[in-house]
Design an enzyme around this catalytic site. Structure first.
Site, PDB file in Angstrom:
ATOM      1  N   SER A  29       0.799  -1.223   0.000  1.00 31.24           N
ATOM      2  CA  SER A  29       0.000   0.000   0.000  1.00 31.24           C
ATOM      3  C   SER A  29       0.833   1.274   0.000  1.00 31.24           C
ATOM      4  CB  SER A  29      -0.950  -0.007   1.193  1.00 31.24           C
ATOM      5  OG  SER A  29      -0.218  -0.142   2.390  1.00 31.24           O
ATOM      6  N   HIS A  57      -5.327  -3.396  -2.743  1.00 35.79           N
ATOM      7  CA  HIS A  57      -4.954  -2.481  -3.834  1.00 35.79           C
ATOM      8  C   HIS A  57      -4.791  -3.180  -5.181  1.00 35.79           C
ATOM      9  CE1 HIS A  57      -4.475   0.786  -0.981  1.00 35.79           C
ATOM     10  NE2 HIS A  57      -3.964  -0.127  -0.183  1.00 35.79           N
ATOM     11  N   LYS A  89     -11.747   0.521  -2.142  1.00 36.24           N
ATOM     12  CA  LYS A  89     -10.701   1.125  -2.978  1.00 36.24           C
ATOM     13  C   LYS A  89     -11.204   1.147  -4.424  1.00 36.24           C
ATOM     14  CE  LYS A  89      -7.631   0.459   0.632  1.00 36.24           C
ATOM     15  NZ  LYS A  89      -7.603   1.617   1.493  1.00 36.24           N
TER      16      LYS A  89
HETATM   17  C1  LIG Z   1      -3.446  -3.425   2.397  1.00 34.60           C
HETATM   18  C2  LIG Z   1      -4.694  -2.848   3.035  1.00 34.60           C
HETATM   19  N1  LIG Z   1      -5.587  -3.689   3.587  1.00 34.60           N
HETATM   20  C3  LIG Z   1      -6.708  -3.221   4.168  1.00 34.60           C
HETATM   21  C4  LIG Z   1      -6.995  -1.882   4.217  1.00 34.60           C
HETATM   22  C5  LIG Z   1      -8.265  -1.441   4.883  1.00 34.60           C
HETATM   23  O1  LIG Z   1      -9.159  -0.922   3.974  1.00 34.60           O
HETATM   24  P1  LIG Z   1     -10.677  -0.629   4.386  1.00 34.60           P
HETATM   25  O2  LIG Z   1     -10.626   0.214   5.598  1.00 34.60           O
HETATM   26  O3  LIG Z   1     -11.261   0.052   3.202  1.00 34.60           O
HETATM   27  O4  LIG Z   1     -11.329  -1.944   4.633  1.00 34.60           O
HETATM   28  C6  LIG Z   1      -6.100  -0.973   3.668  1.00 34.60           C
HETATM   29  C7  LIG Z   1      -6.403   0.471   3.700  1.00 34.60           C
HETATM   30  O5  LIG Z   1      -5.700   1.310   3.250  1.00 34.60           O
HETATM   31  C8  LIG Z   1      -4.914  -1.462   3.055  1.00 34.60           C
HETATM   32  O6  LIG Z   1      -4.014  -0.623   2.504  1.00 34.60           O
END
Ligand SMILES: Cc1ncc(COP(=O)(O)O)c(C=O)c1O
Length: 243
Positions: A29, A57, A89
């Site tokens: 990320s 991502h 995302k």
């Molecule tokens: C690798 C990864 N997993 C999970 C998440 C969590 O995303 P969300 O809060 O949209 O579920 C993020 C958020 O940036 C992330 O970068």
């Protein structure tokens, strides 16, 4: 030990636990590069470990069908017994999912505390997610356009001599070093009408604060050019200030 397959193998060799789990992002990320999933699946087989891929991502962005990092490498769900991703995302809605065998999913439903004690996704969000999935399946031109934007940005950044990390995904981090510098550059870009987050420690290691440039399929070529012009201006101003 970012993308360090040898270090992972060493850990697996040293690990005597009866159940082992390798957990990785599909697309990292804060760096934008992709996990070496082929090598990880081989290690998982060799050491009888489970592989969990968080494809937050990658989903909707990578792979010919937008299925994410696994598809990008020609792998399937069988190669990663635990596949998770968020819906917030590329899909543009909210929430997340875990995909896996019936036994895995049933176990999570029965015993995952955060699942049991959380209100279910509102139906309207589920329906919006279905609509987003249809776009992912039926409009591959969005991914092609996005890849063209990434290539255009990388070409331009290279011409400007900017220190962009090696990434082929829409996450294009520009490492600037000190946290205050990243913040200052982010604010200057904002004054040019461009939103680029400043990512600082502890989210990234000390000394590697960065501008996290994130391209999207709704951007157009002229947006990328505007971004490059603005980067050229703010970096040139910084050089003058230092000189
Ligand atoms: C690798 C990864 N997993 C999970 C998440 C969590 O995303 P969300 O809060 O949209 O579920 C993020 C958020 O940036 C992330 O970068």
């Amino acid at each position: 030990m970012h993308r360090d397959v040898a270090a992972l193998e060493q850990r697996l060799q040293d690990c005597s636990a009866p159940q082992k789990l390798i957990a990785t992002d599909g697309v990292f990320s804060m760096d934008g590069d992709v996990a070496p999933l082929r090598e990880l699946t081989q290690l998982a087989q060799r050491y009888r470990a489970w592989l969990l891929v968080d494809d937050a991502h990658g989903l909707g962005v990578l792979g010919a069908g937008g299925r994410g990092s696994l598809e990008h490498f020609g792998l399937t769900g069988d190669d990663a017994p635990v596949l998770m991703a968020t819906l917030g995302k590329a899909l543009g809605t909210f929430g997340a999912f875990v995909a896996g065998s019936e036994a895995l999913i049933e176990t999570l439903i029965q015993s995952a505390r955060s699942y049991i004690y959380t209100t279910a996704l509102p139906p309207v969000v589920a329906e919006a997610t279905r609509a987003a999935l249809r776009l992912v399946q039926e409009e591959p031109w969005r991914r092609e356009h996005l890849q063209a934007l990434v290539a255009r940005f990388k070409r331009g950044a290279g011409q400007l001599g900017l220190n962009v990390l090696s990434s082929d995904t829409p996450i294009q981090p520009l490492v600037v070093g000190a946290a205050p510098r990243a913040l200052e550059l982010s604010q200057q870009l904002e004054s040019h009408g461009i939103l680029v987050g400043a990512i600082r420690p502890p989210t990234v290691p000390q000394g590697t604060a960065r501008l996290r440039i994130t391209l999207s399929a709704v951007h157009r070529e002229e947006h990328v050019d505007r971004l490059l012009d603005a980067l050229a201006t703010v970096f040139a101003a910084g050089e003058c200030a230092r000189g």
